[in-house]
Each structure stands twice: as C-alpha cells, then as structure tokens.
Design a protein around this motif. Structure first.
Motif, PDB file in Angstrom:
ATOM      1  N   VAL A  46      79.091  87.827  -9.810  1.00  0.00           N
ATOM      2  CA  VAL A  46      78.425  89.126  -9.985  1.00  0.00           C
ATOM      3  C   VAL A  46      76.941  88.977  -9.624  1.00  0.00           C
ATOM      4  O   VAL A  46      76.376  89.780  -8.897  1.00  0.00           O
ATOM      5  CB  VAL A  46      78.593  89.654 -11.426  1.00  0.00           C
ATOM      6  N   LEU A  47      76.335  87.891 -10.112  1.00  0.00           N
ATOM      7  CA  LEU A  47      74.908  87.666  -9.848  1.00  0.00           C
ATOM      8  C   LEU A  47      74.598  87.490  -8.368  1.00  0.00           C
ATOM      9  O   LEU A  47      73.510  87.811  -7.907  1.00  0.00           O
ATOM     10  CB  LEU A  47      74.426  86.410 -10.591  1.00  0.00           C
ATOM     11  N   THR A  48      75.565  86.942  -7.628  1.00  0.00           N
ATOM     12  CA  THR A  48      75.314  86.680  -6.208  1.00  0.00           C
ATOM     13  C   THR A  48      75.844  87.824  -5.338  1.00  0.00           C
ATOM     14  O   THR A  48      75.971  87.663  -4.124  1.00  0.00           O
ATOM     15  CB  THR A  48      75.988  85.358  -5.782  1.00  0.00           C
ATOM     16  N   CYS A  49      76.172  88.951  -5.951  1.00  0.00           N
ATOM     17  CA  CYS A  49      76.629  90.161  -5.229  1.00  0.00           C
ATOM     18  C   CYS A  49      77.963  89.927  -4.527  1.00  0.00           C
ATOM     19  O   CYS A  49      78.266  90.587  -3.534  1.00  0.00           O
ATOM     20  CB  CYS A  49      75.600  90.635  -4.200  1.00  0.00           C
ATOM     21  N   TYR A  50      78.717  88.986  -5.007  1.00  0.00           N
ATOM     22  CA  TYR A  50      80.019  88.681  -4.412  1.00  0.00           C
ATOM     23  C   TYR A  50      81.042  89.728  -4.801  1.00  0.00           C
ATOM     24  O   TYR A  50      81.873  90.121  -4.023  1.00  0.00           O
ATOM     25  CB  TYR A  50      80.465  87.303  -4.907  1.00  0.00           C
ATOM     26  N   HIS A  51      81.004  90.117  -6.062  1.00  0.00           N
ATOM     27  CA  HIS A  51      81.828  91.250  -6.490  1.00  0.00           C
ATOM     28  C   HIS A  51      81.095  92.021  -7.581  1.00  0.00           C
ATOM     29  O   HIS A  51      80.225  91.475  -8.258  1.00  0.00           O
ATOM     30  CB  HIS A  51      83.246  90.825  -6.915  1.00  0.00           C
ATOM     31  N   PRO A  52      81.433  93.318  -7.714  1.00  0.00           N
ATOM     32  CA  PRO A  52      80.711  94.152  -8.680  1.00  0.00           C
ATOM     33  C   PRO A  52      81.236  93.945 -10.097  1.00  0.00           C
ATOM     34  O   PRO A  52      82.401  93.572 -10.288  1.00  0.00           O
ATOM     35  CB  PRO A  52      81.023  95.573  -8.205  1.00  0.00           C
ATOM     36  N   ALA A  53      80.371  94.183 -11.072  1.00  0.00           N
ATOM     37  CA  ALA A  53      80.787  94.123 -12.475  1.00  0.00           C
ATOM     38  C   ALA A  53      81.618  95.368 -12.786  1.00  0.00           C
ATOM     39  O   ALA A  53      81.502  96.383 -12.099  1.00  0.00           O
ATOM     40  CB  ALA A  53      79.561  94.073 -13.369  1.00  0.00           C
ATOM     41  N   THR A  54      82.448  95.288 -13.810  1.00  0.00           N
ATOM     42  CA  THR A  54      83.189  96.469 -14.258  1.00  0.00           C
ATOM     43  C   THR A  54      82.246  97.391 -15.031  1.00  0.00           C
ATOM     44  O   THR A  54      82.268  98.600 -14.882  1.00  0.00           O
ATOM     45  CB  THR A  54      84.380  96.036 -15.143  1.00  0.00           C
ATOM     46  N   GLY A  62      64.015  91.348 -10.480  1.00  0.00           N
ATOM     47  CA  GLY A  62      63.757  92.769 -10.650  1.00  0.00           C
ATOM     48  C   GLY A  62      64.662  93.685  -9.817  1.00  0.00           C
ATOM     49  O   GLY A  62      64.614  94.899  -9.961  1.00  0.00           O
ATOM     50  N   TYR A  63      65.488  93.098  -8.945  1.00  0.00           N
ATOM     51  CA  TYR A  63      66.372  93.917  -8.100  1.00  0.00           C
ATOM     52  C   TYR A  63      67.786  93.956  -8.680  1.00  0.00           C
ATOM     53  O   TYR A  63      68.313  92.936  -9.130  1.00  0.00           O
ATOM     54  CB  TYR A  63      66.416  93.376  -6.675  1.00  0.00           C
ATOM     55  N   ASP A  64      68.387  95.128  -8.619  1.00  0.00           N
ATOM     56  CA  ASP A  64      69.726  95.307  -9.167  1.00  0.00           C
ATOM     57  C   ASP A  64      70.778  94.735  -8.206  1.00  0.00           C
ATOM     58  O   ASP A  64      70.743  95.022  -7.011  1.00  0.00           O
ATOM     59  CB  ASP A  64      69.967  96.810  -9.381  1.00  0.00           C
ATOM     60  N   SER A  69      71.451  94.992  -3.316  1.00  0.00           N
ATOM     61  CA  SER A  69      72.049  93.679  -3.073  1.00  0.00           C
ATOM     62  C   SER A  69      71.371  92.925  -1.916  1.00  0.00           C
ATOM     63  O   SER A  69      71.306  91.699  -1.949  1.00  0.00           O
ATOM     64  CB  SER A  69      73.548  93.814  -2.829  1.00  0.00           C
ATOM     65  N   MET A  70      70.850  93.638  -0.916  1.00  0.00           N
ATOM     66  CA  MET A  70      70.180  92.924   0.183  1.00  0.00           C
ATOM     67  C   MET A  70      68.953  92.174  -0.334  1.00  0.00           C
ATOM     68  O   MET A  70      68.717  91.030   0.045  1.00  0.00           O
ATOM     69  CB  MET A  70      69.753  93.901   1.296  1.00  0.00           C
ATOM     70  N   GLU A  71      68.205  92.831  -1.198  1.00  0.00           N
ATOM     71  CA  GLU A  71      67.016  92.185  -1.777  1.00  0.00           C
ATOM     72  C   GLU A  71      67.423  90.981  -2.631  1.00  0.00           C
ATOM     73  O   GLU A  71      66.763  89.940  -2.624  1.00  0.00           O
ATOM     74  CB  GLU A  71      66.236  93.188  -2.645  1.00  0.00           C
ATOM     75  N   VAL A  72      68.499  91.145  -3.370  1.00  0.00           N
ATOM     76  CA  VAL A  72      68.968  90.052  -4.230  1.00  0.00           C
ATOM     77  C   VAL A  72      69.421  88.870  -3.381  1.00  0.00           C
ATOM     78  O   VAL A  72      69.014  87.728  -3.609  1.00  0.00           O
ATOM     79  CB  VAL A  72      70.108  90.533  -5.160  1.00  0.00           C
ATOM     80  N   ARG A  73      70.248  89.152  -2.369  1.00  0.00           N
ATOM     81  CA  ARG A  73      70.761  88.071  -1.520  1.00  0.00           C
ATOM     82  C   ARG A  73      69.635  87.268  -0.877  1.00  0.00           C
ATOM     83  O   ARG A  73      69.752  86.064  -0.669  1.00  0.00           O
ATOM     84  CB  ARG A  73      71.636  88.645  -0.402  1.00  0.00           C
TER      85      ARG A  73
END
Ligand SMILES: Nc1ncnc2c1ncn2[C@@H]1O[C@H](COP(=O)(O)OP(=O)(O)O)[C@@H](O)[C@H]1O
Ligand SMILES: [Mg+2]
Length: 316
Positions: A46-54, A62-64, A69-73
């Motif tokens: 979830v943290l690495t934007c691999y799959h979304p949380a339920t 600070g990025y969701d 997700s692009m900013e997070v990645r």
C-alpha cells in the motif's frame, strides 16, 4: 516522513491488514516485525502504491499514496519480497533499463549507476549477467535498483530472506550504511534481524499492531510484565500474607514443599520489590534462599504476542 492512519486491506472476506496506524520520522530505521501472513507485505505494498487500501490513508513525505502516487513513487525505493530480475541481462544493462523506465536521461542514468554501484558494492559485477550472480548479489542488484533515483525513503521487504549467514551480514552492513542517508522501513519475520539493524520496531501479527516503540521501550514493557520468584522458609499463611501486604505487590502464588514456600509474585508495572521481600524475611526470621526477577526475553515476548494473535484468529 510516513504516516499511516487506520489502514485496512481485505482480500475477499479476509482482513490481511486491520486498522493499522503508525508513523515513521525522517531518518528513522524501522523494523516491521511479524510472522508469515502477518500483513507486512500487504502494508508495504500500500505504501509503495502497488495496490490501494480498502480503507484508511497513508502518506509519504506529505503525499497521499492513492491520489498523489507519482509524487510518492518518486520518493520511494522499493525492494519487493520476491525481487524480480531479468537473468539474461547484465547488471549495468538492467540498471540502465530501470533508469529508462523511470524517465531518467542518459547522463543521469550514467551518474546514478556509478553512484549505486558504489553504494551497493557492485563494482566488479557490473558486467555480469544477473543469472550468474549469487542470491546475495542479486539482492544487492535489487537494492541498487531501489536506490537509482536517490529516494528519500527505502522500503525493503524481507531483504535478507534466503541469504546465507555471510550474505546476511553483508546485507545488514549495507542497510546500516544506507540508513545514514535514507529513511528505512524493513520487514522481517526474524527478531534478531530487526534488533541488529533497526532503532524502532513495530510488531504486527494477524493484521494488527501488537507493540511498537524503540527497542528499549519494547524491552521495558517486557520488564514491566516480569515475575519475581522467591523461596522462603516460614509458616505458609504468614509468608503469603506478609508478601501480599508489600506495596506494589499484586498477586502471590505459593507452592509449599519440604518446608520451603516457592512464591511467584506479580507486581505493578516496573516495580521491583526484591528489597522489601528480603527485609520482610529478615524481620520475620524466615529463611530466604532464592530471590530472582524473571525477565522474559524479547524473543519470548514476540512468540507470546504472535501466538496470542494466532489464537484470537482461530477463535474468530
Ligand atoms: N493477493 C492476495 N490475495 C489474497 N490473499 C492475500 C494476498 N496477499 C496476501 N494475502 C493474505 O493476506 C495475509 C497477509 O499476507 P502478507 O501481507 O503477505 O503477510 P506477510 O508479508 O506478513 O507474510 C495472509 O493471510 C495472506 O495469505
Ligand atoms: Mg511478506
């Protein structure tokens, strides 16, 4: 640097991660510790934007993770549990390919490759086909890939699994080096691993967080839950009553055998009543032949927590 709030992830009817909240400060090196199936990889994905949380939210710098997700990645380097590599590619070729996928220019790629080659001690292996490398070396290639875009945060899922002791030592050393420049979360099902590398730990089992804090804090919790053992010779009822009256004593179990009373004494958190017990025995003219604080190990604590989680799950 990382904030996770009430994160839940279900697969069908199965809650793999159940209302988990935690945060990681910049520069921390945090161990995500739990048995197989605890929900570690699911949380990290979830943290690495691999799959979304339920449900629930997670932010990195600070990025969701869902909406930005692009900013997070851009800020995360991820070493997945099964580190997928192309065996026919040479190390340099592979890292160059990965750099292209990240949209890095030729010049940036060349500079990044020499940086990660040095950081991950890959120098002499850079022209080797990946398929010819040992498991430990492959893991270092995975780390080099995770570091290519110089991310602030590194997320390493069971980074030493399947390595031999020598490779484990090297990998730990490498992670220790990386910790100087990066915020790190690493998962493991092995306590000594986390103890050796991390400053803080989060114990997860059955999808829930069971304990967290600095290694010292978690240890203190264990000391708080410790038991005192005493062997006192004297009239059993008087011994029991006398000990029970000591301030801080919560429970006294007595087993009497051949004139001696073996006492298991429970006390308030963090309270050591050994001195009071010795004084009581001396005052009452009782014999005292054992007075010992039984402190469970972190290992024992981990086993207990995870067994409890397994029990709770079976009961559901
Ligand atoms: N893709 C998936 N589909 C269904 N169930 C899954 C999937 N991934 C993991 N699980 C289940 O979720 C739980 C947590 O798994 P995981 O996060 O991989 O645990 P860990 O990494 O701590 O071993 C396990 O019960 C696992 O079987
Ligand atoms: Mg896992």
């Amino acid at each position: 640097m990382i904030t996770v709030k009430q994160l839940t992830k279900t697969y069908g009817a199965h809650k793999a991660v159940d209302n988990v909240s935690f945060s990681v400060q910049k520069g921390d090196i945090v161990g995500f510790l739990g048995p197989n199936g605890a929900g570690k990889s699911t949380t990290l994905r979830v943290l690495t934007c691999y799959h979304p949380a339920t449900s629930g939210t997670a932010t990195v710098a600070g990025y969701d993770v869902l909406t930005q997700s692009m900013e997070v990645r851009r800020r995360i380097g991820y070493l997945p549990e099964s580190n997928p590599l192309y065996p026919e590619m040479r190390v340099r070729e592979y890292l160059d390919f990965r750099g292209k996928l990240r949209g890095m220019s030729r010049g940036d790629r060349a500079a990044a490759i020499s940086r990660v080659t040095e950081a991950c001690w890959l120098g002499e292996f850079i022209q080797r086909p990946i398929g010819q490398l040992s498991k430990g070396m492959k893991q270092r290639v995975g780390l080099a890939d995770a570091l290519l875009h110089d991310p602030q945060v590194l997320i390493l899922d069971e980074p030493t699994i399947g390595l031999d002791p020598n490779q484990i030592r090297k990998t730990r050393q490498l992670i220790g080096d990386l910790a100087k420049r990066h915020t790190i979360i690493l998962s493991s099902h092995i306590l000594p691993e986390v103890e050796a590398i991390c400053e803080r730990l989060i114990i997860i089992a059955g999808g829930k967080i069971r304990a967290s804090g600095s290694i010292g804090e978690v240890r203190n919790r264990i000391v708080g839950a410790s038991r005192l053992i005493a062997e006192i010779r004297g009239p059993v009822q008087q011994v029991q009553d006398g000990v029970r009256k000591i301030a801080g004593v919560k429970s006294v179990d007595v087993h009497a055998a051949d004139g001696w009373n073996r006492l298991h004494i429970g006390s308030d958190e963090g309270r050591d009543v050994r001195e009071e017990i010795a004084a009581l025995a001396a005052r009452s003219n009782w014999g005292l032949r054992e007075l010992r604080l039984e402190v469970g190990s972190l290992e024992e604590f981990f086993t207990q927590i995870t067994a409890k989680a397994a029990g709770a799950e079976a009961a559901e």
